[in-house]
Design a protein around this motif. Structure first.
Motif, PDB file in Angstrom:
ATOM      1  N   SER A  85       0.956  -1.025  -0.096  1.00 49.64           N
ATOM      2  CA  SER A  85       0.078   0.175   0.021  1.00 49.64           C
ATOM      3  C   SER A  85       0.837   1.243  -0.173  1.00 49.64           C
ATOM      4  CB  SER A  85      -0.863  -0.155   1.212  1.00 49.64           C
ATOM      5  OG  SER A  85      -1.631   1.100   1.406  1.00 49.64           O
ATOM      6  N   GLN A  86       0.894   1.870  -1.136  1.00 49.85           N
ATOM      7  CA  GLN A  86       1.808   3.028  -1.361  1.00 49.85           C
ATOM      8  C   GLN A  86       0.997   4.318  -1.288  1.00 49.85           C
ATOM      9  OE1 GLN A  86       3.526   3.516  -5.186  1.00 49.85           O
ATOM     10  NE2 GLN A  86       4.825   5.310  -4.607  1.00 49.85           N
ATOM     11  N   LEU A  87       1.377   5.362  -0.260  1.00 47.00           N
ATOM     12  CA  LEU A  87       0.637   6.543  -0.202  1.00 47.00           C
ATOM     13  C   LEU A  87       1.225   7.456  -1.063  1.00 47.00           C
ATOM     14  CD1 LEU A  87      -1.663   8.054   1.596  1.00 47.00           C
ATOM     15  CD2 LEU A  87       0.414   8.912   2.925  1.00 47.00           C
ATOM     16  N   LEU A  88       0.307   8.095  -2.029  1.00 45.49           N
ATOM     17  CA  LEU A  88       0.934   8.930  -3.269  1.00 45.49           C
ATOM     18  C   LEU A  88       1.108  10.406  -2.755  1.00 45.49           C
ATOM     19  CD1 LEU A  88      -1.132   7.342  -6.174  1.00 45.49           C
ATOM     20  CD2 LEU A  88       1.229   7.083  -5.423  1.00 45.49           C
ATOM     21  N   SER A  89       1.681  11.377  -3.569  1.00 53.78           N
ATOM     22  CA  SER A  89       2.003  12.774  -3.038  1.00 53.78           C
ATOM     23  C   SER A  89       0.411  13.543  -3.081  1.00 53.78           C
ATOM     24  CB  SER A  89       2.734  13.294  -4.032  1.00 53.78           C
ATOM     25  OG  SER A  89       2.544  13.178  -5.480  1.00 53.78           O
ATOM     26  N   ASN A  90      -0.397  12.878  -3.909  1.00 57.01           N
ATOM     27  CA  ASN A  90      -1.788  13.890  -3.884  1.00 57.01           C
ATOM     28  C   ASN A  90      -2.613  13.263  -2.854  1.00 57.01           C
ATOM     29  OD1 ASN A  90      -2.294  11.487  -4.941  1.00 57.01           O
ATOM     30  ND2 ASN A  90      -3.507  12.117  -6.848  1.00 57.01           N
ATOM     31  N   GLY A  91      -2.180  12.337  -2.083  1.00 57.83           N
ATOM     32  CA  GLY A  91      -3.193  11.736  -0.948  1.00 57.83           C
ATOM     33  C   GLY A  91      -3.900  10.590  -1.290  1.00 57.83           C
ATOM     34  N   GLY A  92      -3.547  10.247  -2.715  1.00 58.01           N
ATOM     35  CA  GLY A  92      -4.311   8.869  -3.029  1.00 58.01           C
ATOM     36  C   GLY A  92      -3.366   7.947  -2.532  1.00 58.01           C
ATOM     37  N   ILE A  93      -3.835   6.564  -3.083  1.00 54.93           N
ATOM     38  CA  ILE A  93      -3.178   5.499  -2.838  1.00 54.93           C
ATOM     39  C   ILE A  93      -2.943   4.452  -3.988  1.00 54.93           C
ATOM     40  CG2 ILE A  93      -5.312   4.119  -2.002  1.00 54.93           C
ATOM     41  CD1 ILE A  93      -3.757   3.005   0.542  1.00 54.93           C
ATOM     42  N   PHE A  94      -1.797   3.663  -3.906  1.00 55.21           N
ATOM     43  CA  PHE A  94      -1.422   2.908  -5.233  1.00 55.21           C
ATOM     44  C   PHE A  94      -1.135   1.507  -4.424  1.00 55.21           C
ATOM     45  CE2 PHE A  94       0.792   0.597  -8.472  1.00 55.21           C
ATOM     46  CZ  PHE A  94       0.424   1.248  -9.491  1.00 55.21           C
ATOM     47  N   LEU A  95      -1.913   0.419  -4.857  1.00 52.32           N
ATOM     48  CA  LEU A  95      -2.201  -1.005  -4.348  1.00 52.32           C
ATOM     49  C   LEU A  95      -1.541  -1.911  -5.114  1.00 52.32           C
ATOM     50  CD1 LEU A  95      -5.444  -0.437  -2.444  1.00 52.32           C
ATOM     51  CD2 LEU A  95      -3.396  -0.550  -1.475  1.00 52.32           C
ATOM     52  N   GLY A  96      -0.550  -2.892  -4.710  1.00 60.21           N
ATOM     53  CA  GLY A  96      -0.273  -3.892  -5.368  1.00 60.21           C
ATOM     54  C   GLY A  96      -0.988  -5.352  -4.652  1.00 60.21           C
ATOM     55  N   TRP A  97      -1.503  -6.021  -5.538  1.00 63.01           N
ATOM     56  CA  TRP A  97      -2.319  -6.891  -4.754  1.00 63.01           C
ATOM     57  C   TRP A  97      -2.038  -8.159  -4.699  1.00 63.01           C
ATOM     58  CZ3 TRP A  97      -6.834  -5.530  -2.515  1.00 63.01           C
ATOM     59  CH2 TRP A  97      -7.128  -4.136  -2.951  1.00 63.01           C
ATOM     60  N   GLY A  98      -0.727  -8.389  -4.516  1.00 57.81           N
ATOM     61  CA  GLY A  98       0.053  -9.495  -4.065  1.00 57.81           C
ATOM     62  C   GLY A  98      -0.090 -10.839  -4.989  1.00 57.81           C
ATOM     63  N   SER A  99      -0.627 -11.761  -4.664  1.00 54.86           N
ATOM     64  CA  SER A  99      -0.767 -13.203  -5.264  1.00 54.86           C
ATOM     65  C   SER A  99      -1.649 -12.895  -6.408  1.00 54.86           C
ATOM     66  CB  SER A  99      -1.284 -14.145  -4.207  1.00 54.86           C
ATOM     67  OG  SER A  99      -2.526 -13.702  -3.710  1.00 54.86           O
ATOM     68  N   TRP A 100      -2.373 -11.771  -6.370  1.00 50.47           N
ATOM     69  CA  TRP A 100      -3.008 -11.463  -7.605  1.00 50.47           C
ATOM     70  C   TRP A 100      -2.260 -10.542  -8.655  1.00 50.47           C
ATOM     71  CZ3 TRP A 100      -8.135 -13.229  -9.275  1.00 50.47           C
ATOM     72  CH2 TRP A 100      -8.887 -13.973  -8.088  1.00 50.47           C
ATOM     73  N   ALA A 101      -2.224 -10.828  -9.752  1.00 48.81           N
ATOM     74  CA  ALA A 101      -1.144 -10.161 -10.803  1.00 48.81           C
ATOM     75  C   ALA A 101      -1.917  -8.877 -11.078  1.00 48.81           C
ATOM     76  CB  ALA A 101      -1.006 -11.116 -12.111  1.00 48.81           C
ATOM     77  N   SER A 102      -2.237  -8.131 -10.407  1.00 45.14           N
ATOM     78  CA  SER A 102      -3.013  -6.729 -10.252  1.00 45.14           C
ATOM     79  C   SER A 102      -2.667  -5.696  -9.445  1.00 45.14           C
ATOM     80  CB  SER A 102      -4.521  -7.000 -10.014  1.00 45.14           C
ATOM     81  OG  SER A 102      -5.023  -8.140 -10.616  1.00 45.14           O
ATOM     82  N   PHE A 103      -2.744  -4.467  -9.856  1.00 45.46           N
ATOM     83  CA  PHE A 103      -2.464  -3.377  -9.115  1.00 45.46           C
ATOM     84  C   PHE A 103      -3.551  -2.124  -9.722  1.00 45.46           C
ATOM     85  CE2 PHE A 103       0.800  -4.060 -12.732  1.00 45.46           C
ATOM     86  CZ  PHE A 103       0.171  -2.824 -13.571  1.00 45.46           C
ATOM     87  N   SER A 104      -3.615  -1.268  -8.462  1.00 52.58           N
ATOM     88  CA  SER A 104      -4.567  -0.114  -8.938  1.00 52.58           C
ATOM     89  C   SER A 104      -4.300   1.074  -8.215  1.00 52.58           C
ATOM     90  CB  SER A 104      -6.112  -0.775  -8.209  1.00 52.58           C
ATOM     91  OG  SER A 104      -5.877  -1.014  -6.915  1.00 52.58           O
ATOM     92  N   GLU A 105      -4.780   2.111  -8.724  1.00 57.35           N
ATOM     93  CA  GLU A 105      -4.387   3.392  -8.221  1.00 57.35           C
ATOM     94  C   GLU A 105      -5.856   4.007  -7.687  1.00 57.35           C
ATOM     95  OE1 GLU A 105      -2.853   7.856  -9.317  1.00 57.35           O
ATOM     96  OE2 GLU A 105      -1.973   5.972 -10.361  1.00 57.35           O
ATOM     97  N   HIS A 106      -6.108   4.740  -6.552  1.00 58.11           N
ATOM     98  CA  HIS A 106      -7.046   5.240  -6.103  1.00 58.11           C
ATOM     99  C   HIS A 106      -6.938   6.746  -5.653  1.00 58.11           C
ATOM    100  CE1 HIS A 106      -8.834   1.272  -5.559  1.00 58.11           C
ATOM    101  NE2 HIS A 106      -7.641   0.935  -5.484  1.00 58.11           N
ATOM    102  N   SER A 107      -8.006   7.542  -5.940  1.00 58.02           N
ATOM    103  CA  SER A 107      -7.834   8.972  -5.689  1.00 58.02           C
ATOM    104  C   SER A 107      -7.964   9.263  -3.966  1.00 58.02           C
ATOM    105  CB  SER A 107      -8.935  10.031  -6.018  1.00 58.02           C
ATOM    106  OG  SER A 107     -10.315   9.316  -5.444  1.00 58.02           O
ATOM    107  N   PRO A 108      -7.647  10.380  -3.274  1.00 58.91           N
ATOM    108  CA  PRO A 108      -7.855  10.567  -2.000  1.00 58.91           C
ATOM    109  C   PRO A 108      -9.080  10.221  -1.274  1.00 58.91           C
ATOM    110  CG  PRO A 108      -6.455  12.464  -3.147  1.00 58.91           C
ATOM    111  CD  PRO A 108      -7.131  11.478  -4.143  1.00 58.91           C
ATOM    112  N   ASN A 109     -10.162  10.091  -1.980  1.00 58.28           N
ATOM    113  CA  ASN A 109     -11.485   9.795  -1.409  1.00 58.28           C
ATOM    114  C   ASN A 109     -11.879   8.199  -1.613  1.00 58.28           C
ATOM    115  OD1 ASN A 109     -12.199   9.359  -3.961  1.00 58.28           O
ATOM    116  ND2 ASN A 109     -13.487  11.315  -4.188  1.00 58.28           N
ATOM    117  N   GLY A 110     -10.785   7.576  -2.319  1.00 58.24           N
ATOM    118  CA  GLY A 110     -10.785   5.977  -2.497  1.00 58.24           C
ATOM    119  C   GLY A 110     -11.497   5.659  -3.719  1.00 58.24           C
ATOM    120  N   THR A 111     -11.816   6.362  -4.540  1.00 60.26           N
ATOM    121  CA  THR A 111     -12.542   6.119  -5.815  1.00 60.26           C
ATOM    122  C   THR A 111     -11.105   5.420  -6.702  1.00 60.26           C
ATOM    123  OG1 THR A 111     -13.771   7.918  -5.926  1.00 60.26           O
ATOM    124  CG2 THR A 111     -13.270   6.995  -8.027  1.00 60.26           C
ATOM    125  N   ALA A 112     -11.424   4.495  -7.430  1.00 60.07           N
ATOM    126  CA  ALA A 112     -10.454   3.864  -8.360  1.00 60.07           C
ATOM    127  C   ALA A 112     -10.104   4.620  -9.649  1.00 60.07           C
ATOM    128  CB  ALA A 112     -10.750   2.324  -8.651  1.00 60.07           C
TER     129      ALA A 112
END
Length: 816
Positions: free
Chosen positions: A308-335
């Motif tokens: 779980s990486q906290l981004l400079s704009n307050g959003g979050i970038f997530l690596g989903w581990g055993s799932w070959a996926s990743f996602s980015e979310h705005s500060p309010n959690g919207t993907a």
């Protein structure tokens, strides 16, 4: 909602090509690092700050069951390893789970796993010695490797806190041996707070520990089910990863984590998530502030890994581990971004995923270009890429029908992903590509590349093999004029590249001139360098490789227009000597602008290499090594060589590609007749030829002095009035001298290449040499003198595969 500016950094494994990769957020590959970081599995690939600038940090190691042993690496913006970091104090090699640089790279945090013998009878392990894995972290001085801080889990966390018993999961271990020790703790992250304390995450205790940075004691523990210092008021978590300090003061600490909520065997929630938690150290409470799940139906439940990486704009970038996926979310959690790079869970794996800004114009590589056309009547299809480059906006394409022609601009194409395609409106036999930045600045040129088509041989495919022998077939002169051109004059100029003592001793050596004053005044001056040889075919005397370099703007004007350099074979010996004398005279413009170097490869060493018993070091390999050593010698002296031109007597493409692998940052062109096409190669050929002529003259003068009074068996003087001529076997003076001056025991001196067929045939001719009865078995009867220099005696009619022996045994690629 837009994603934050940046690239994606992942290191997938259990895939076709394991390794670190960079992508843009449109899915375009930017850098393929699968072959750049070593043979191990890569993990935790991200941007880090080192010595004031952005670098890349990653871990490379050998994978075990749930952990690894390896080394942490720091790469610069050219993707070159500039520093490695390792654990110390006899702790096992660092583990993959965390590598964090601190204080601009002055120190680093590393995790490690090490097996410890233990009494595990309370875990029903009574049949022998029990073994337990303890989690270790160290803060290490990056420069000298000294240990700043060290912590070991068994000194502070009792094994009874573990939620994973021996032999119950894929990563638990059974505790029966050191290699299968019970992993009771499973450290998977460590972070350092502004106050100097350390935050440690342990997956198998489902707990996070705050460790005192002075006395190693546990300040507090956060756990949803075990002995927790704080009550989790509105959340739970388990088997978590990547716990990080976001902020802290005297009463409040904010942390983030990736809550797996499962280890594949036990589940505390239906979805994994990124969590941000506020801890009130006075009220002894922990409160969930945000909870981010995967933007897919029912979310994702990751049984291992993740971040779980906290981004400079307050959003979050997530690596989903055993799932070959990743996602980015705005500060309010919207993907705002979600991507898969594999199918399903547990197949393609990736420990962590990150988003960072990154800038690279690799200084040690250049664009790669491939040109194809079905026929010479068809248009080219040009494909260009530059691995790792982020600054290219536009590609400019150039073409010509011959290497020596002026290359015309064919057109531009906007960067369109890792590989961009362009089609000019005609056929061009030779092409290259120029990379341009957004402001139009030229970044780098590719090499000159021949077009692959069905009607020419300038392709990556090797030509059919031709018969060859380790004994070199002698090169023949075409006519008397050739012989005259190759014969040294009695008054040949003796350049400073002549070392008489080494020549007479049969020793090979190199000579480099001082950096010329024009270049020395500004070492950033872009220079062009040419390479050529002299004396490849003669049976007598050395072979000489030479290079010459000068400022790029003066290339043609000074060498071709002012001084009329040309292929040394079309210049008379007098003209060659005159040009060389001018080059070596301090008051001339040639001396001020041009540096040069030679490698004198003695006849003795050439023959010894080809006839050595441990496998032939053939002439092409010797020549290649001499070329590389000369170029490297100039680069090591700090000369800014940007273009290299090399003459070759064989297929140029494979030779060029081999040199490009050695010198990837330089534009290299290898071509037949390069000594007629490129003035710097013409000048190098003069340096080589004059040095060889002078060396051969040194050998002759010494021989003539020693044997002035010698007579042959026919009563005639063995010293011919006109010497041994050019040294080529087809020169009657040379062949006559060889026949009349063969020693019955030793053949000839250091001036002769015994591996040449002329010399071999003379040695083996009946009654030519003293017969020796070797003490060998009958089945060895018939061995020849030269057979004792080789590993096997070939049948006379046997023809050796030229490609297989081009660089010695076992090598299949031809380079000349």
């Amino acid at each position: 909602m837009l994603t934050i500016k940046g690239y994606i950094f992942i290191a997938p494994y259990q895939v076709t090509q394991n390794g670190p990769y960079i992508y843009d957020k449109f899915g375009n590959l930017i850098w393929d690092g699968s072959s750049a970081a070593g043979p191990g599995i890569a993990h935790d690939f991200k941007v880090c700050q080192y010595k004031g600038s952005d670098h890349l940090c990653l871990y490379i190691g050998n994978q075990q069951e749930g952990y690894a042993h390896g080394v942490a690496l720091i790469l610069d913006s050219n993707y070159r390893v500039v520093q490695s970091v390792q654990t110390g104090n006899n702790v096992r090699a660092s583990d993959m789970h965390d590598f964090q640089l601190l204080n601009d790279g002055q120190s680093a945090l590393l995790t490690a796993y090490q097996s410890v013998p233990a009494d595990l009878s309370n875990r029903n392990i009574t049949g022998g010695q029990g073994w337990i894995l303890e989690g270790v972290f160290q803060e290490v001085n990056v420069t000298d490797g000294s240990i700043i801080f060290e912590w070991m889990s068994l000194n502070h966390v009792d094994p009874s806190a573990s939620y994973v018993a021996p032999n119950t999961t894929d990563t638990s271990g059974n505790g029966l041996s050191a290699s299968t020790a019970w992993d009771y703790f499973h450290i998977n992250s460590v972070d350092k707070s502004p106050s100097g304390n350390y935050l440690v995450s342990a997956r198998h205790t489902s707990s996070i520990y705050y460790v005192n940075g002075t006395d190693r004691s546990t300040i507090w523990t956060l756990s949803a089910g075990g002995a927790s210092t704080f009550a989790c008021t509105n959340f739970n978590f388990s088997f978590q990863h990547d716990a990080r300090i976001i902020s802290e003061n005297d009463t409040t600490t904010v942390i983030s984590m990736f809550d797996n909520a499962s280890n594949g065997y036990n589940i505390s929630s239906s979805q994994s998530s990124g969590k941000i938690i506020t801890i009130d150290t006075n009220a002894k409470t922990a409160t969930l502030m945000s909870h981010t799940t995967a933007p897919v139906p029912n979310g994702l439940l990751s049984s291992s890994q993740g971040n779980s990486q906290l981004l400079s704009n307050g959003g979050i970038f997530l690596g989903w581990g055993s799932w070959a996926s990743f996602s980015e979310h705005s500060p309010n959690g919207t993907a705002v971004f979600f991507a898969d790079f594999g199918k399903g869970q547990g197949f393609a794996m990736n420990y962590r995923a990150f988003s960072y800004q990154w800038i690279s114009t690799p200084a040690n590589t250049k664009p790669d270009v491939y040109s194809y056309a079905k026929t010479t009547n068809d248009w080219n299809a040009l494909y260009v890429s530059w691995n790792g480059a982020t600054t290219v906006k536009t590609w400019r394409f150039y073409g010509a029908q011959n290497v020596g022609d002026t290359f015309e601009v064919l057109g531009n194409a906007t960067w369109a992903g890792f590989e961009t395609m362009f089609r000019p409106s005609a056929f061009y036999m030779w092409t290259f590509v120029e990379a341009l930045a957004s402001d139009g600045t030229s970044l780098r040129n590719s090499s000159l590349t021949p077009t692959n088509n069905n009607n020419n041989n300038n392709t990556a495919k090797l030509s059919p093999p031709h018969p060859t022998y380790e004994t070199v077939m002698d090169e023949q002169m075409e006519d008397a004029a050739d012989v005259a051109q190759e014969t040294p004059r009695d008054d040949v100029f003796m350049p400073p590249s002549i070392d008489k003592a080494k020549i007479l001793a049969g020793r090979s050596y190199s000579h480099f001139t001082p950096i010329p004053s024009t270049i020395a005044a500004d070492m950033s001056t872009e220079c062009v360098l040419g390479v050529d040889e002299a004396g490849r075919g003669p049976v007598l005397g050395p072979m000489v490789y030479a290079l010459l370099y000068l400022p790029l703007p003066a290339h043609r004007s000074l060498l071709a227009t002012t001084h009329h350099f040309d292929d040394s074979k079309v210049l008379t010996p007098t003209v060659r000597s005159s040009l060389m004398r001018t080059l070596c005279t301090a008051s001339t413009d040639l001396h001020a602008a041009c540096g040069w170097a030679t490698a004198v490869m003695s006849a003795r060493d050439i023959a010894a290499g080809q006839l050595r018993a441990t496998g032939s070091y053939n002439l092409n390999a010797q020549a290649m090594d001499a070329t590389v050593a000369l170029i490297q010698g100039v680069l090591d002296r700090g000369v800014n060589v940007t273009e290299i031109y090399v003459d070759t007597v064989g297929p140029p493409l494979s030779y060029q590609r081999r040199l490009e692998r050695v010198f990837p940052a330089v534009r290299i062109t290898v071509a037949k007749k390069a000594d007629s096409l490129f003035p710097c190669v013409s000048a190098a050929s003069v340096c080589a030829k004059v040095t060889r002529d002078a060396a051969l003259e040194v050998c002759w003068e010494s021989y003539a002095t020693i044997h002035a009074s010698d007579h042959g068996s026919d009563g005639k003087p063995t010293i011919a009035a006109n010497g041994w001529g050019s040294g080529y076997p087809s020169d009657a003076r040379c062949s006559t001298w060889l026949k009349r001056n063969i020693d019955p025991v030793f053949g000839w001196g250091n001036e002769c290449r015994f591996s040449w067929s002329t010399a071999k045939e003379l040695l083996e001719a009946k009654n030519a040499a003293l017969k020796v009865e070797w003490p060998v078995e009958d089945e060895d009867d018939g061995l020849k003198v030269t057979d004792f220099f080789t590993t096997e005696a070939a049948e006379p009619e046997e023809q050796v595969d030229e490609l297989a022996g081009w660089y010695g045994k076992g090598v299949s690629e031809m380079v000349f």
